[in-house]
Design an enzyme around this catalytic site. Structure first.
Site, PDB file in Angstrom:
ATOM      1  CE1 TYR A 237      25.914  10.898  28.229  1.00 15.74           C
ATOM      2  CE2 TYR A 237      24.036  12.021  27.233  1.00 15.74           C
ATOM      3  CZ  TYR A 237      25.144  11.211  27.117  1.00 15.74           C
ATOM      4  OH  TYR A 237      25.506  10.719  25.884  1.00 15.74           O
ATOM      5  CE  LYS A 241      29.614  11.918  26.103  1.00 11.38           C
ATOM      6  NZ  LYS A 241      30.596  10.839  25.865  1.00 11.38           N
TER       7      LYS A 241
END
Length: 493
Positions: A237, A241
């Site tokens: 994640y 990002k």
């Protein structure tokens, strides 16, 4: 940077919102409709195959939520017609070129009318499949930017990232951009297009080998974790990002982009009412497990600052930043940390005490009607002590059970398998959450402070409506009277 009236800016504006069924996106949509009903239109991009499916998701996953209760009361019988007038559903997919709208009537309409784009689409699972996370979190931003370049009236694009793109740092983290080719650990050559090639080649290899969908899913999760750690990020994640921010820096062209980096997002502080939340997040899973009496130990640095920010404050800062930068003639990279660790810090030990106090005063009631008695849990402040604890408390008994099972001709096989599975699950969860439970960084928020000073000059009325100053939060009152009751009401079945 100028800041006019937020309410005036929103009037007659058209806004494209991606990831419209997400937690923050719903709060954003509700706030605009309630605060400025004279907004012209909100295009809601939903990942569905057709308009009928999008309509179903609108009613079940967005406006059907308790979050919209105040707006429904305010509009009364006009609510349905108001929603139909203000919200336009857009079946699309940011992981596809042109958001999967190429050649549609909606594509031309959106490109001609949109004033603002707010990109809230993301998959937030720490261990998401790498192909999925790369497609949505990273390449999805590239597709949104390319689409933005076709929007002839566009004033600003707000991209919502996460403060944890910083990785596992132990210092004050500045509001600075990430750059292509630069990893967190000095590993050279980070390139999203090479990452996409790596994913495609692995998928092809697995399918040629006849791997099952389950095996492919596990392999993709493993690949994401390995690539993230290889370049210095703790999980898929945060890695995807961070790469998304690199995409912004290299491909935005003349698009005016603002990056919002929230820390750990919690339930609403005040609006539309206190305590609304959706889904158990990292700390919420721990809170519920403790309340149910199922948490006996926890890996956490009690002296570390726990950076948390209520969801409505994040949404308010998105709106204020959106207005402040919509008038900039020469846009430049701007990043906002939205958090509390510098100006109103709360430590993990404070949070522990609040949780103990809440469940002592409001014990969890089991299915048999008996209250759960809570007490202090074993705190393990580093991985060495955690591994030692796990070995003597669980892994050593497991070895004993394994031996007994072997000499009893697998009589205890089912018990052994279940015990082993629980230990492996616990170890996996610790690996996922360790970077946050032992995190020792503080998020510098100078840009947010400047924005706040600017907002205060506009007067108390709008500052009261678009509040985002964490200094106003009394953390003990918030956790005991707002957040914990909120997760129990909205997230625990």
């Amino acid at each position: 940077m100028e800041l006019g009236s937020i309410l005036h800016f929103l009037q007659d504006k058209t806004i494209l919102v991606t990831g419209a069924t997400g937690f923050l996106a719903k709060i954003f949509v509700e706030k605009i409709l309630r605060a400025q009903p004279n907004v012209k239109k909100l295009y809601l991009l939903l990942r569905t195959k057709d308009t009928e499916s999008a309509k179903q998701r609108l009613y079940t996953e967005i406006i059907g939520k308790d979050l919209f209760r105040l707006l429904k009361e305010k509009m009364d019988t006009r609510f349905d017609s108001f929603v139909s007038e203000k919200l336009t559903l857009v079946p699309g997919d940011i992981s596809q070129e042109d958001l999967n709208l190429k050649g549609s009537i909606l594509e031309e309409e959106i490109c001609n009318q949109t004033d603002v784009i707010v990109n809230l689409a993301a998959t937030t699972k720490f261990d998401e499949r790498y192909d999925v996370a790369l497609g949505i979190n990273t390449l999805g931003v590239k597709h949104v930017l390319n689409f933005a370049k076709k929007c002839i009236k566009l004033r600003v694009l707000v991209h919502v990232s996460t403060a944890y793109v910083c990785g596992e740092r132990e210092r004050v983290i500045a509001e600075e951009p990430h750059h292509f080719g630069v990893s967190l650990n000095g590993m050279p050559g980070l390139d999203i297009y090479m990452e996409k090639k790596e994913v495609d080649e692995k998928l092809t290899e697995l399918r040629e080998e006849g791997a099952t969908e389950h095996d492919i899913e596990l392999a993709m999760k493993d690949l994401g974790s390995r690539r993230a750690r290889m370049y210095g990020w703790p999980n898929t994640y945060a890695f995807t990002k961070a790469m998304a921010e690199m995409v912004v820096g290299t491909t935005k062209g003349n698009v005016n982009v603002v990056i919002i980096r929230p820390t750990i997002i919690s339930s609403t502080y005040k609006e539309p009412f206190p305590g609304w939340i959706e889904g158990l997040r990292t700390m919420d899973s721990i809170i519920v497990a403790y309340g149910k009496g199922k948490l006996t130990s926890l890996l956490v640095d009690l002296e570390a600052v726990f950076d948390v920010i209520p969801a409505d404050m994040v949404v308010n800062e998105i709106m204020v930043a959106m207005v402040a930068h919509a008038k900039e003639p020469n846009p430049s990279d701007i990043i906002y940390h939205v958090g509390s660790s510098v100006i109103n810090p709360i430590k993990n030990l404070n949070l522990r005490d609040y949780i103990l106090k809440y469940f002592t005063q409001n014990p969890w009631i089991n299915n048999d009607g008996k209250p759960v008695k809570v007490g202090k849990i074993t705190i393990l402040s580093d991985m060495a002590s955690f591994l030692k604890y796990m070995y003597f408390r669980y892994q050593l008994p497991l070895k004993g059970l394994e031996l007994v099972n072997a000499v009893s001709y697998n009589y205890f096989e089912e018990m052994y398998a279940d015990f082993n599975r629980k230990i492996q699950t616990a170890m996996r969860l610790v690996e996922l959450y360790k970077p946050y439970l032992l995190f020792n960084g503080l998020f510098d928020n100078r840009n947010s402070e400047k924005l706040l000073s600017l907002a205060k000059k506009k007067g108390e009325a709008e500052m009261e409506l678009f509040y985002f100053d964490p200094r106003i939060i009394d953390w003990e009152d918030y956790f005991i009277n707002v957040h914990i009751p909120g997760i129990i009401k909205y997230c625990v079945k």
